[in-house]
Write a protein that holds these residues in place. Structure first.
Motif, PDB file in Angstrom:
ATOM      1  N   ARG A  51       0.825  -1.216   0.000  1.00  0.00           N
ATOM      2  CA  ARG A  51       0.000   0.000   0.000  1.00  0.00           C
ATOM      3  C   ARG A  51       0.851   1.256   0.000  1.00  0.00           C
ATOM      4  O   ARG A  51       0.626   2.175  -0.793  1.00  0.00           O
ATOM      5  CB  ARG A  51      -0.905  -0.008   1.245  1.00  0.00           C
ATOM      6  N   ALA A  52       1.854   1.273   0.873  1.00  0.00           N
ATOM      7  CA  ALA A  52       2.677   2.476   1.022  1.00  0.00           C
ATOM      8  C   ALA A  52       3.526   2.735  -0.214  1.00  0.00           C
ATOM      9  O   ALA A  52       3.588   3.867  -0.712  1.00  0.00           O
ATOM     10  CB  ALA A  52       3.568   2.335   2.259  1.00  0.00           C
ATOM     11  N   SER A  53       4.190   1.719  -0.738  1.00  0.00           N
ATOM     12  CA  SER A  53       5.104   1.922  -1.865  1.00  0.00           C
ATOM     13  C   SER A  53       4.357   2.319  -3.133  1.00  0.00           C
ATOM     14  O   SER A  53       4.790   3.224  -3.870  1.00  0.00           O
ATOM     15  CB  SER A  53       5.956   0.678  -2.107  1.00  0.00           C
ATOM     16  N   LEU A  54       3.231   1.656  -3.437  1.00  0.00           N
ATOM     17  CA  LEU A  54       2.470   1.999  -4.636  1.00  0.00           C
ATOM     18  C   LEU A  54       1.857   3.390  -4.515  1.00  0.00           C
ATOM     19  O   LEU A  54       1.917   4.193  -5.457  1.00  0.00           O
ATOM     20  CB  LEU A  54       1.375   0.960  -4.873  1.00  0.00           C
ATOM     21  N   GLY A  55       1.277   3.694  -3.358  1.00  0.00           N
ATOM     22  CA  GLY A  55       0.661   5.006  -3.174  1.00  0.00           C
ATOM     23  C   GLY A  55       1.661   6.133  -3.304  1.00  0.00           C
ATOM     24  O   GLY A  55       1.403   7.134  -3.993  1.00  0.00           O
ATOM     25  N   MET A  56       2.827   5.983  -2.663  1.00  0.00           N
ATOM     26  CA  MET A  56       3.837   7.045  -2.734  1.00  0.00           C
ATOM     27  C   MET A  56       4.378   7.211  -4.143  1.00  0.00           C
ATOM     28  O   MET A  56       4.674   8.331  -4.573  1.00  0.00           O
ATOM     29  CB  MET A  56       4.974   6.755  -1.764  1.00  0.00           C
TER      30      MET A  56
END
Length: 409
Positions: A90-95
């Motif tokens: 979630r964090a890597s794709l969103g950022m």
């Protein structure tokens, strides 16, 4: 002690460590890569006075960390029920998406909105630490967590150099596109290479609440004190961010190389930290991690005051390089103390709480820097930061007293 994730020592934990180290390195860069030219980038989005530019720079930089401070405990609890790997994705794709979009904004308000959304997609580092803490062999956990710390610290501190070079060679906007692409690579590596044997909470069990977690800590006051120490360290380090490139531009006399020079000056602490951190880590194991932390804060206090009185960029650069040595004696030592004095079963939430305090420090620092620079000029920022460091020195000395006393017995 019940916990949603039971430690399982995956035989492929070394691969997880390598991939997540790279991920933390890139996330650290993603948060810091635009620091050298954020003020300069904002300056291209409108016609601002010096005080207006300092104000908008502080708001823009702080906005991400304000949201991070608010949502980190939420993501930490969700990770305990859904798995740490899912939170990493979630964090890597969103950022990757949000940072790439920053390269197409047309005004500062749009940039602030995207920075706020960047904070929503935080949590990569805390969940990476939690996954490693619960999947490596117990006798390797301290070493593994220390390695993870060097990843995010070096990424955060070397990011400005990469950003300054790219901005000088291409443009400010291209830097966002490149950063977004690198974070998407982190997402892909996490998808295909990171493994987690996640075990959800079994029926009849419940996840420990905050009060229960701290009741089971050997030094609960120490852990809470370290959270505050993290806040002050981050506030001190980030108070100069809104004005660093502007200060460099003033020292250079509006020279055309301001972007790359700002990047170099901002990255110098990272270079020193990379070389000094392993030494301080080994020394801390011998004489006490808390002693290294106290010494690092005292050294930082000595360094910040003269930065207010430099006459050229080289003097500033030398002092910033030495700041990196003090960083090596502070940031990794806090992480090490948290790991050594927290059961692995609750390390995920301990690290997420610490990230919240880190976010609060990242919010407070730029706001302090913007306010002080608007009222007292750029040199005033370094003097006010010295006061923060002094407060931290007193705080840590008092807060680690019980630990130092027990180690002598």
């Amino acid at each position: 002690m019940s916990e949603s994730v039971t430690p399982s020592y995956d035989p492929n934990w070394r691969r997880n460590l390598k991939v997540l180290w790279f991920g933390c390195f890139m996330v650290g860069m993603g948060f810091s890569i635009i620091v050298p030219f954020m003020s300069l980038y904002i300056d291209t989005l409108g016609d601002f006075s010096q005080s207006e530019l300092s104000f908008w720079s502080g708001i823009t930089i702080s906005s991400t960390f304000l949201v991070m401070a608010l949502v980190s405990p939420i993501w930490g609890k969700l990770a305990d029920t859904k798995g740490r790997r899912l939170m990493l994705l979630r964090a890597s794709l969103g950022m990757s998406i949000i940072i790439a979009l920053m390269g197409v904004v047309t005004n500062v308000q749009q940039l602030i909105i995207l920075r706020l959304l960047q904070g929503v997609f935080s949590g990569y580092v805390s969940n990476a630490n939690a996954l490693i803490a619960t999947t490596v062999p117990k006798e390797k956990s301290g070493q593994a967590l220390g390695t993870m710390t060097t990843g995010v610290v070096s990424g955060t501190l070397l990011g400005p150099l990469f950003g300054g070079v790219v901005a000088q060679a291409f443009s400010y906007r291209v830097t966002f596109f490149i950063t977004g692409t690198l974070l998407f690579l982190v997402f892909l590596l996490t998808v295909f290479l990171v493994k987690e044997n996640f075990r959800p909470v079994q029926e009849g069990q419940k996840v420990l609440n905050i009060r229960q977690i701290f009741q089971n800590l050997p030094y609960p006051k120490l852990i809470i004190g370290l959270f505050v120490t993290t806040l002050i360290i981050q506030a001190s380090n980030n108070s100069v961010n809104p004005i660093l490139s502007l200060y460099v531009r003033q020292l250079l006399g509006n020279d055309g190389t301001v972007a790359i020079v700002s990047g170099i000056v901002a990255a110098l602490p990272g270079v020193a930290t990379l070389f000094a951190a392993p030494f301080f880590g080994r020394l801390g194991d011998k004489i006490g991690t808390q002693k290294i932390l106290i010494g690092g804060i005292a050294f930082a206090l000595i360094l910040y005051i003269p930065q207010a009185f430099v006459h050229n960029v080289w003097q500033l650069g030398i002092l910033r390089l030495l700041v990196g040595i003090s960083d090596a004696a502070m940031l990794p030592q806090v992480q090490t103390l948290l790991a050594k004095n927290s059961p692995h079963e609750v390390s995920g939430r301990i690290f997420s709480y610490n990230q919240s305090f880190q976010g609060m420090g990242n919010v407070a620092g730029p706001l302090i820097g913007s306010f002080v620079s608007s009222s007292f000029g750029y040199p005033g920022v370094f003097l006010s930061t010295s006061l923060l460091v002094l407060i931290n020195l007193i705080w840590v000395t008092i807060n680690t007293r019980e630990l130092r006393r027990d180690q002598k017995q």
